[in-house]
Scaffold this active site. Structure first.
Site, PDB file in Angstrom:
ATOM      1  N   ASP A  65       4.967  10.652  13.463  1.00  0.00           N
ATOM      2  CA  ASP A  65       6.213   9.895  13.508  1.00  0.00           C
ATOM      3  C   ASP A  65       6.025   8.804  14.555  1.00  0.00           C
ATOM      4  O   ASP A  65       5.464   9.039  15.621  1.00  0.00           O
ATOM      5  CB  ASP A  65       7.387  10.822  13.882  1.00  0.00           C
ATOM      6  CG  ASP A  65       8.698  10.209  13.442  1.00  0.00           C
ATOM      7  OD1 ASP A  65       8.785   9.758  12.283  1.00  0.00           O
ATOM      8  OD2 ASP A  65       9.636  10.147  14.250  1.00  0.00           O
ATOM      9  N   ARG A 169      -1.195   4.434  17.186  1.00  0.00           N
ATOM     10  CA  ARG A 169      -1.760   5.410  16.243  1.00  0.00           C
ATOM     11  C   ARG A 169      -3.259   5.578  16.481  1.00  0.00           C
ATOM     12  O   ARG A 169      -3.773   6.693  16.392  1.00  0.00           O
ATOM     13  CB  ARG A 169      -1.470   4.955  14.806  1.00  0.00           C
ATOM     14  CG  ARG A 169      -1.869   5.956  13.732  1.00  0.00           C
ATOM     15  CD  ARG A 169      -1.208   5.635  12.403  1.00  0.00           C
ATOM     16  NE  ARG A 169       0.228   5.535  12.558  1.00  0.00           N
ATOM     17  CZ  ARG A 169       0.897   4.378  12.563  1.00  0.00           C
ATOM     18  NH1 ARG A 169       0.270   3.237  12.379  1.00  0.00           N
ATOM     19  NH2 ARG A 169       2.200   4.358  12.753  1.00  0.00           N
TER      20      ARG A 169
HETATM   21  P1  IMP Z   1       7.760   6.445  10.562  1.00  0.00           P
HETATM   22  O1  IMP Z   1       9.098   7.128  10.591  1.00  0.00           O
HETATM   23  O2  IMP Z   1       6.764   7.067  11.472  1.00  0.00           O
HETATM   24  O3  IMP Z   1       7.217   6.269   9.179  1.00  0.00           O
HETATM   25  O4  IMP Z   1       7.901   4.987  11.124  1.00  0.00           O
HETATM   26  C1  IMP Z   1       9.131   4.375  11.322  1.00  0.00           C
HETATM   27  C2  IMP Z   1       9.057   2.898  11.085  1.00  0.00           C
HETATM   28  O5  IMP Z   1       8.427   2.302  12.202  1.00  0.00           O
HETATM   29  C3  IMP Z   1       8.264   2.486   9.860  1.00  0.00           C
HETATM   30  O6  IMP Z   1       9.104   2.300   8.774  1.00  0.00           O
HETATM   31  C4  IMP Z   1       7.666   1.176  10.269  1.00  0.00           C
HETATM   32  O7  IMP Z   1       8.533   0.163   9.892  1.00  0.00           O
HETATM   33  C5  IMP Z   1       7.629   1.236  11.785  1.00  0.00           C
HETATM   34  N1  IMP Z   1       6.261   1.481  12.244  1.00  0.00           N
HETATM   35  C6  IMP Z   1       5.714   2.656  12.632  1.00  0.00           C
HETATM   36  N2  IMP Z   1       4.428   2.487  12.973  1.00  0.00           N
HETATM   37  C7  IMP Z   1       4.165   1.182  12.758  1.00  0.00           C
HETATM   38  C8  IMP Z   1       2.992   0.416  12.914  1.00  0.00           C
HETATM   39  O8  IMP Z   1       1.886   0.883  13.264  1.00  0.00           O
HETATM   40  N3  IMP Z   1       3.127  -0.881  12.614  1.00  0.00           N
HETATM   41  C9  IMP Z   1       4.291  -1.445  12.199  1.00  0.00           C
HETATM   42  N4  IMP Z   1       5.400  -0.773  12.040  1.00  0.00           N
HETATM   43  C10 IMP Z   1       5.339   0.553  12.306  1.00  0.00           C
END
Ligand code: IMP
Length: 185
Positions: A65, A169
């Site tokens: 996440d 990440r």
């Molecule tokens: P999630 O809940 O971990 O999938 O991420 C939440 C939101 O954060 C995603 O929809 C992306 O828009 C944004 N996000 C997370 N990691 C990244 C990244 O490495 N680059 C750009 N946006 C990210």
């Protein structure tokens, strides 16, 4: 060794693969959803999801996440990043920061790794700033508007290997890899 990554996000999967495959870990995408609880902590969200998936995916597997935290917005969108990206997107964030010279921000990544019922957490953080305009069409999410410290490019202008050098990440996945290979948490 075969490892499963529970994610819908092909971009996240490609970034993890770029780190894990060269060290002999075969990564398999488990493209099924899981509930994301409402919490102000990424770690709570990841831990709850890990518990939910424990008896549904063959271990070892992991999920991740992540969120974007913007200083001038007191950490918003943070844990709400997915919703904010889906609703106002990169353009909406640029609009919120219009005329704002304080552009500092960071990304955070929390991995929950599940091995024989045990859950281990690995974290990564990447500091940087919000660009003045969108640049690049690589990556996903807020990549085109985020410039990590140490580079002039946005994540959207980088291939996964280059993004991994700087990214939240990249850091959390390297910690996971270190644990798998050497047993060091
Ligand atoms: P999630 O809940 O971990 O999938 O991420 C939440 C939101 O954060 C995603 O929809 C992306 O828009 C944004 N996000 C997370 N990691 C990244 C990244 O490495 N680059 C750009 N946006 C990210």
């Amino acid at each position: 060794m075969k490892l499963r990554f529970a994610t819908h996000n092909k971009g996240k999967f490609m970034e993890a693969k770029a780190i894990l495959e060269p060290i002999g870990i075969t990564l398999e995408q488990y493209d099924k959803g899981y509930p994301e609880i409402q919490s102000t902590s990424l770690e709570d969200v990841a831990t709850y999801a890990a518990d939910f998936l424990k008896d549904k995916i063959e271990s070892p597997f992991f999920l991740e996440d992540a969120g974007l935290f913007i200083d001038a917005l007191k950490g918003f969108p943070g844990v709400y990043s997915a919703y904010v990206f889906a609703s106002i997107g990169c353009e909406g964030i640029l609009k919120l920061l219009e005329d704002c010279t304080e552009r500092g921000a960071h990304f955070e990544s929390v991995i929950a790794y599940i091995e024989n019922e045990d859950v281990k957490i690995f974290k990564g953080r990447c500091k940087g700033k919000i660009a003045m305009e969108k640049r690049g069409n690589k990556g996903f999410g807020f990549d085109p508007i985020f410039i990590p410290n140490g580079s002039n490019k946005t994540f959207g202008e980088m291939e996964p290997e280059e993004k991994n050098v700087y990214s939240h990440r990249g850091k959390s996945i390297r910690k996971l890899a270190e644990y798998i290979v050497n047993g060091l948490a």
